[in-house]
Structure formats: structure tokens, C-alpha cells
Scaffold this motif. Structure first.
Motif, PDB file in Angstrom:
ATOM      1  N   PHE A  82     -16.968   0.574  -0.583  1.00 28.42           N
ATOM      2  CA  PHE A  82     -15.347   0.957  -0.360  1.00 28.42           C
ATOM      3  C   PHE A  82     -14.716   1.152  -1.724  1.00 28.42           C
ATOM      4  CE2 PHE A  82     -16.555  -2.584   2.394  1.00 28.42           C
ATOM      5  CZ  PHE A  82     -16.344  -1.921   3.658  1.00 28.42           C
ATOM      6  N   PRO A  83     -14.966   2.694  -2.366  1.00 29.94           N
ATOM      7  CA  PRO A  83     -14.499   2.919  -3.873  1.00 29.94           C
ATOM      8  C   PRO A  83     -12.709   2.782  -3.793  1.00 29.94           C
ATOM      9  CG  PRO A  83     -16.174   4.543  -2.810  1.00 29.94           C
ATOM     10  CD  PRO A  83     -15.741   3.499  -1.764  1.00 29.94           C
ATOM     11  N   VAL A  84     -12.318   3.049  -2.273  1.00 25.93           N
ATOM     12  CA  VAL A  84     -10.654   2.918  -2.151  1.00 25.93           C
ATOM     13  C   VAL A  84     -10.319   1.457  -2.809  1.00 25.93           C
ATOM     14  CG1 VAL A  84     -10.575   2.338   0.203  1.00 25.93           C
ATOM     15  CG2 VAL A  84      -8.838   3.593  -0.989  1.00 25.93           C
ATOM     16  N   LEU A  85     -10.972   0.428  -2.422  1.00 26.51           N
ATOM     17  CA  LEU A  85     -10.621  -0.610  -2.623  1.00 26.51           C
ATOM     18  C   LEU A  85     -10.847  -0.970  -4.237  1.00 26.51           C
ATOM     19  CD1 LEU A  85     -12.339  -2.822   0.341  1.00 26.51           C
ATOM     20  CD2 LEU A  85     -10.308  -1.808  -0.084  1.00 26.51           C
ATOM     21  N   GLN A  86     -11.427  -0.359  -5.089  1.00 24.57           N
ATOM     22  CA  GLN A  86     -11.735  -0.589  -6.363  1.00 24.57           C
ATOM     23  C   GLN A  86     -10.221   0.178  -7.177  1.00 24.57           C
ATOM     24  OE1 GLN A  86     -15.004   1.034  -8.663  1.00 24.57           O
ATOM     25  NE2 GLN A  86     -14.570  -0.215 -10.320  1.00 24.57           N
ATOM     26  N   GLU A  87      -9.954   1.379  -6.494  1.00 21.93           N
ATOM     27  CA  GLU A  87      -8.497   1.811  -6.784  1.00 21.93           C
ATOM     28  C   GLU A  87      -7.417   1.070  -6.457  1.00 21.93           C
ATOM     29  OE1 GLU A  87      -8.794   5.768  -4.791  1.00 21.93           O
ATOM     30  OE2 GLU A  87     -10.553   6.412  -5.708  1.00 21.93           O
ATOM     31  N   ARG A  88      -7.535   0.214  -5.434  1.00 24.33           N
ATOM     32  CA  ARG A  88      -6.409  -0.485  -4.904  1.00 24.33           C
ATOM     33  C   ARG A  88      -6.352  -2.193  -5.086  1.00 24.33           C
ATOM     34  NH1 ARG A  88      -4.021   3.109   0.041  1.00 24.33           N
ATOM     35  NH2 ARG A  88      -4.500   5.084  -1.015  1.00 24.33           N
ATOM     36  N   GLN A  89      -7.461  -2.297  -6.150  1.00 24.83           N
ATOM     37  CA  GLN A  89      -7.577  -3.712  -6.197  1.00 24.83           C
ATOM     38  C   GLN A  89      -6.298  -4.671  -6.516  1.00 24.83           C
ATOM     39  OE1 GLN A  89     -10.057  -5.133  -9.625  1.00 24.83           O
ATOM     40  NE2 GLN A  89     -10.318  -2.448  -9.735  1.00 24.83           N
ATOM     41  N   LYS A  90      -5.448  -4.114  -7.090  1.00 22.40           N
ATOM     42  CA  LYS A  90      -4.070  -4.846  -7.493  1.00 22.40           C
ATOM     43  C   LYS A  90      -3.096  -4.595  -6.429  1.00 22.40           C
ATOM     44  CE  LYS A  90      -5.223  -4.917 -12.531  1.00 22.40           C
ATOM     45  NZ  LYS A  90      -4.587  -4.634 -13.817  1.00 22.40           N
ATOM     46  N   GLN A  91      -3.216  -4.042  -5.374  1.00 21.34           N
ATOM     47  CA  GLN A  91      -2.249  -3.513  -4.368  1.00 21.34           C
ATOM     48  C   GLN A  91      -1.976  -4.915  -3.412  1.00 21.34           C
ATOM     49  OE1 GLN A  91      -2.250   0.129  -2.716  1.00 21.34           O
ATOM     50  NE2 GLN A  91      -1.061  -0.373  -0.814  1.00 21.34           N
ATOM     51  N   ILE A  92      -0.814  -5.286  -3.045  1.00 20.04           N
ATOM     52  CA  ILE A  92      -0.670  -6.233  -1.961  1.00 20.04           C
ATOM     53  C   ILE A  92      -1.375  -5.843  -0.696  1.00 20.04           C
ATOM     54  CG2 ILE A  92       0.943  -7.510  -0.751  1.00 20.04           C
ATOM     55  CD1 ILE A  92       0.712  -8.017  -3.648  1.00 20.04           C
ATOM     56  N   ALA A  93      -2.109  -6.670  -0.242  1.00 20.98           N
ATOM     57  CA  ALA A  93      -3.045  -6.203   0.912  1.00 20.98           C
ATOM     58  C   ALA A  93      -2.376  -5.795   2.153  1.00 20.98           C
ATOM     59  CB  ALA A  93      -3.955  -7.394   1.331  1.00 20.98           C
ATOM     60  N   GLY A  94      -1.213  -6.695   2.348  1.00 25.07           N
ATOM     61  CA  GLY A  94      -0.158  -6.453   3.592  1.00 25.07           C
ATOM     62  C   GLY A  94       0.286  -4.964   3.446  1.00 25.07           C
ATOM     63  N   THR A  95       0.275  -4.149   2.483  1.00 25.69           N
ATOM     64  CA  THR A  95       0.783  -2.929   2.142  1.00 25.69           C
ATOM     65  C   THR A  95      -0.062  -1.503   2.539  1.00 25.69           C
ATOM     66  OG1 THR A  95       0.352  -2.735   0.131  1.00 25.69           O
ATOM     67  CG2 THR A  95       2.493  -3.776   0.506  1.00 25.69           C
ATOM     68  N   LEU A  96      -1.344  -2.108   3.003  1.00 26.70           N
ATOM     69  CA  LEU A  96      -2.434  -1.169   2.864  1.00 26.70           C
ATOM     70  C   LEU A  96      -2.439  -0.881   4.369  1.00 26.70           C
ATOM     71  CD1 LEU A  96      -5.466  -3.065   1.557  1.00 26.70           C
ATOM     72  CD2 LEU A  96      -4.364  -1.308   0.545  1.00 26.70           C
ATOM     73  N   SER A  97      -2.897   0.447   4.691  1.00 23.23           N
ATOM     74  CA  SER A  97      -3.073   1.071   6.048  1.00 23.23           C
ATOM     75  C   SER A  97      -3.828   0.009   6.862  1.00 23.23           C
ATOM     76  CB  SER A  97      -3.605   2.414   6.195  1.00 23.23           C
ATOM     77  OG  SER A  97      -5.074   2.458   5.709  1.00 23.23           O
ATOM     78  N   GLY A  98      -3.897   0.282   8.304  1.00 25.43           N
ATOM     79  CA  GLY A  98      -4.896  -0.560   9.115  1.00 25.43           C
ATOM     80  C   GLY A  98      -6.144  -0.446   8.790  1.00 25.43           C
ATOM     81  N   GLY A  99      -6.717   0.758   8.635  1.00 26.62           N
ATOM     82  CA  GLY A  99      -8.191   1.128   8.144  1.00 26.62           C
ATOM     83  C   GLY A  99      -8.671   0.621   6.784  1.00 26.62           C
ATOM     84  N   GLU A 100      -7.617   0.711   5.733  1.00 26.39           N
ATOM     85  CA  GLU A 100      -7.917  -0.073   4.606  1.00 26.39           C
ATOM     86  C   GLU A 100      -7.974  -1.570   4.644  1.00 26.39           C
ATOM     87  OE1 GLU A 100      -5.735   3.480   1.800  1.00 26.39           O
ATOM     88  OE2 GLU A 100      -4.685   1.540   2.468  1.00 26.39           O
TER      89      GLU A 100
END
Length: 233
Positions: free
Chosen positions: A120-138
């Protein structure tokens, strides 16, 4: 790898599973399909120790696990990714992932994270993002990644495509194939019968708490009863 024999489970006086017998071979993808209320989630919860059986046996790698606690079952390599993701929405992506590593030493965690980020490369890019703000797929990727952090030998996925747009469904099923390619056995509970059986090496159809049909994914897709009841054909 996983062998379930004559498993019976009840919620109080309501019987949920009746003499369920199935096997999940090492390094395969096995699909468990059926309508809502068929008992699929109950089966996964019983394997992971969240529910207790009335009778029957559950063995994993030749060891009985039906009396083990959920943390003990995870340590043996059986990891359950529940329906609905069940993330901690106010925590970051990285904190959610690390919650899946509570049974392993801190020294092992960087290697586990590297493996998750490779899938999941996108999770490395967004590792500091609050999980509740991610899309459903993410968010579904975070849930699966959290399960991978525990180092599963068997990964049990409950409705991973639920509520996702068709394009994201394709992406999630592609991820499942990649995880299996890495050597992880997968038990997939899924109402998207077409996708699940296309992906699976073998499958089981559950109806009203019982196994009604079993066979290879290809054979079940060709079965007239499955096509009529679950594919609308």
C-alpha cells in the motif's frame, strides 16, 4: 492449514452454525460466500476466539485453537480483519497500523511497516494523516494493513469490498491477490460472489448456518444453483 470440524455455535438459544466443516489449505485463497445472516461472520469470530463454540473443533497448523484467547490466536498467525474496518478514526494512519503490531517486539515493527507500505504505497505517503479523513477505499487499506502488521499466516477478511465504488472494489481484490502472492493464506468472506469465486482457489457456500456447497472457485461459478441464487443469472 485451518481445519474446522462439525462446528456448532449459538447466540443464547438461537443456533447460528450447524455442524460446519471446512478446510483452508496453506497458501490458498478460500472464499466463503452466502446471503446476509448465513453465518459467515459468526464463523470468523469463532475462529478468532471472539465467540465460543458449543461443539466441534478448530485446528490451525495441527494445533487446537478453539479454547485459545484472541491474543493467543493472533500470536499463532491467525489474523481477523473485521467487517466495517473498525479503525480508530481520530488516530493517524501510522498509529492505526501500529495497533496491529501489539503482539510483536518493537524491533520487528519497521520491517512489518516496510512490507505493508510495499503493498500500500499510498499509506506511506499518508502515514501522518488522520485515518477518519481518508476515503473509504483508503480506510479499507489501513484495516488490511493493520492486519498484516501482526504477521499473519492466515488472514481472514470479512466483507472487504463492502460500501466501496466498483473501481475501488477491483483495487481491493487486486491487493488480496498480492497478499496471497507474498505467501499469506486468505479466508475471504464476501457477498460479492462473482469477484470472490473468480479470485479464490476454492470456495464454500453457506446457507442458514450450514455449508451447502463446496468446490473450486471455477466450479462454483459454473454451478447453476450458485448462478441463480447469488449471481442473478
Amino acid at each position: 492449514m485451518l481445519a474446522i470440524e462439525k462446528l456448532q455455535v449459538a447466540y443464547g438459544k438461537v443456533q447460528a452454525l450447524w455442524d460446519v466443516t471446512l478446510g483452508v489449505p496453506d497458501r490458498e485463497i478460500v472464499a466463503l460466500v452466502g446471503a446476509n445472516g448465513a453465518g459467515k461472520t459468526t464463523l470468523l469470530k469463532t475462529v478468532s476466539g471472539l465467540l465460543r463454540r458449543q461443539s466441534g473443533s478448530i485446528t490451525f497448523d495441527g494445533k487446537h485453537i478453539e479454547e485459545a484467547s484472541p491474543p493467543e490466536i493472533v500470536k499463532q498467525g491467525v489474523v481477523h480483519v473485521p467487517e466495517g474496518r473498525k479503525l480508530f478514526p481520530e488516530l493517524t494512519v501510522i498509529d492505526n497500523l501500529l495497533m496491529g503490531a501489539y503482539t510483536i517486539s518493537q524491533s520487528e515493527r519497521p520491517q512489518r511497516l516496510e512490507r505493508v507500505f510495499s503493498v500500500f504505497p499510498v499509506l506511506q505517503e499518508r502515514q501522518k494523516q488522520i485515518a477518519g479523513t481518508l476515503s473509504g477505499g483508503e480506510q479499507q487499506m489501513v484495516a488490511i494493513g493493520r492486519g498484516m502488521m501482526a504477521g499473519p499466516k492466515l488472514l481472514m477478511l470479512d466483507e472487504p469490498s463492502l460500501g466501496l465504488a466498483p473501481l475501488l472494489v477491483e483495487e481491493v481484490f487486486g491487493v488480496i491477490t498480492e497478499i496471497n502472492r507474498l505467501g499469506v493464506t486468505v479466508l475471504l468472506v464476501e457477498q460479492n460472489t462473482q469477484h470472490a469465486l473468480t479470485l479464490a482457489h476454492r470456495g464454500f457456500v453457506m446457507e442458514l448456518g450450514r455449508i451447502a456447497l463446496s468446490g473450486s472457485g471455477v466450479d462454483l461459478l459454473a454451478n447453476s444453483n450458485v448462478r441463480k441464487a447469488y449471481l442473478g443469472l
